[in-house]
Write an enzyme that holds these catalytic residues in place. Structure first.
Site, short mmCIF file in Angstrom:
data_model
loop_
_atom_site.label_atom_id
_atom_site.label_comp_id
_atom_site.label_asym_id
_atom_site.label_seq_id
_atom_site.Cartn_x
_atom_site.Cartn_y
_atom_site.Cartn_z
N ARG A 233 0.84 -1.19 0.00
CA ARG A 233 0.00 0.00 0.00
C ARG A 233 0.88 1.24 0.00
O ARG A 233 1.92 1.28 0.64
CB ARG A 233 -0.92 0.02 1.23
CG ARG A 233 -2.12 -0.91 1.14
CD ARG A 233 -3.13 -0.43 0.12
NE ARG A 233 -4.32 -1.28 0.02
CZ ARG A 233 -4.48 -2.27 -0.83
NH1 ARG A 233 -3.49 -2.57 -1.67
NH2 ARG A 233 -5.60 -2.97 -0.86
N GLU A 261 -3.40 8.48 -5.02
CA GLU A 261 -3.59 8.00 -6.40
C GLU A 261 -4.83 8.63 -7.01
O GLU A 261 -5.85 8.74 -6.31
CB GLU A 261 -3.70 6.47 -6.41
CG GLU A 261 -2.44 5.80 -5.92
CD GLU A 261 -2.60 4.31 -5.67
OE1 GLU A 261 -1.58 3.61 -5.52
OE2 GLU A 261 -3.76 3.83 -5.62
N HIS A 283 -0.79 1.09 -10.14
CA HIS A 283 -1.68 0.26 -9.32
C HIS A 283 -2.36 -0.84 -10.15
O HIS A 283 -3.59 -0.98 -10.15
CB HIS A 283 -2.73 1.12 -8.62
CG HIS A 283 -3.23 0.50 -7.35
ND1 HIS A 283 -3.44 1.22 -6.20
CD2 HIS A 283 -3.57 -0.79 -7.04
CE1 HIS A 283 -3.90 0.43 -5.25
NE2 HIS A 283 -3.99 -0.81 -5.74
#
Length: 311
Positions: A233, A261, A283
């Site tokens: 993360r 993000e 991601h």
């Protein structure tokens, strides 16, 4: 039942027919916070990946009975309020273990080989100018006999450990919870793991114990030439600190996740002076083809189970 998908674009191109067969489905590629209430006014089932469903929003949606999160993390839904309202919240766990493990290995192999550099050398035309058939300029390291440290030793961390061992790496791990003990692997404290590892990969959740776990106080412990990979993360590695350290230390960093993000326009990782030491992906470690198929199938099963119980 009336089903609304709030952010279908986050799933990429995939077959949603299993979900479409379960009710009256309306799908939106992306939903801004201001659009959620109007779009879900009649919805009994809501699907969200990252769109936030907090108390303020859910309080305006009297018909919702089930929220399906098309991911593992559940921090985008107010679980306490949902429980008070009797709204079921279902996520999907375990679907991306192989996908994330493969992505981790891909980043490691890329950085050890310096593939970006050699690819550019060829495509720029520089190889055409060479008098010899080969160009050797750094990287090109084998994994065999390297020390691979893993931070977070759940299912993904253990899958990565198996891949690392198949290449001949020696694996150790640090348990962020302090509760994980696995026979066959050496458990280390964080400082020992960082200082002894040639490769460190992160597969931990973000919580108060892991927030800024790696920062300027301990990143300097890493070996010269070491690789640090974050597919856990964003926020576990302090991004400003690692960007500064990359300017002066022989260290390489790969990340699939950032603290915020999408990536911000002024992010320190956009500094061209450290670009050759970085490998960034947006991601996508969870999103390999078979993983998304499993995600959709398990989400559909969550909906079907709810419908069956409601009859």
């Amino acid at each position: 039942m009336d089903i609304v998908i709030l952010d279908a674009d986050t799933l990429g191109e995939c077959d949603l027919s299993a979900i479409n067969a379960l009710g009256n489905v309306v799908s939106y590629g992306f939903s801004a916070p201001s659009e959620v209430v109007s779009r879900c006014a009649d919805a009994e089932i809501i699907l969200t990946n990252k769109v936030v469903l907090d108390e303020a929003i859910l309080a305006q949606l009297p018909n919702v009975k089930l929220i399906c999160i098309t991911a593992t993390g559940m921090n985008n839904v107010d679980l306490d309020y949902a429980a008070k309202r009797g709204i079921e919240v279902k996520n999907v766990a375990g679907y991306s273990t192989d996908s994330v493990a493969q992505h981790t290995l891909s980043i490691v192999l890329h950085l050890l080989s310096r593939l970006s550099y050699y690819d550019e050398y060829c495509k720029s035309g520089d190889w055409c100018k060479s008098k010899i058939f080969v160009h050797i300029n750094g990287g090109l390291r084998e994994i065999k006999n390297l020390q691979w440290g893993i931070i977070g030793f759940g299912s993904i961390g253990q899958r990565v450990a198996g891949l690392a061992q198949s290449f001949g790496a020696e694996v150790s791990y640090y348990s962020t919870s302090g509760k994980n003990t696995q026979s066959g692997y050496t458990r280390k404290d964080l400082e020992s793991l960082l200082s002894s590892s040639d490769i460190v990969s992160i597969h931990a959740p973000l919580n108060p114990q892991t927030k800024n776990l790696l920062n300027r106080t301990n990143l300097g412990l890493m070996k010269d030439g070491a690789l640090l990979i974050n597919v856990g993360r964003g926020g576990i590695v302090n991004e400003e600190d690692i960007a500064e350290i990359l300017k002066t230390k022989d260290l390489y960093f790969g990340a699939d996740v950032l603290e915020n993000e999408p990536m911000k326009a002024n992010h320190p990782f956009l500094d061209k002076s450290i670009a050759h030491k970085l490998l960034l992906t947006p991601h996508v470690a969870w999103a390999y083809d078979k993983a998304r198929e499993r995600l959709i199938a398990l989400t559909a099963q969550n909906i079907q189970n709810f419908i069956d119980k409601s009859k």
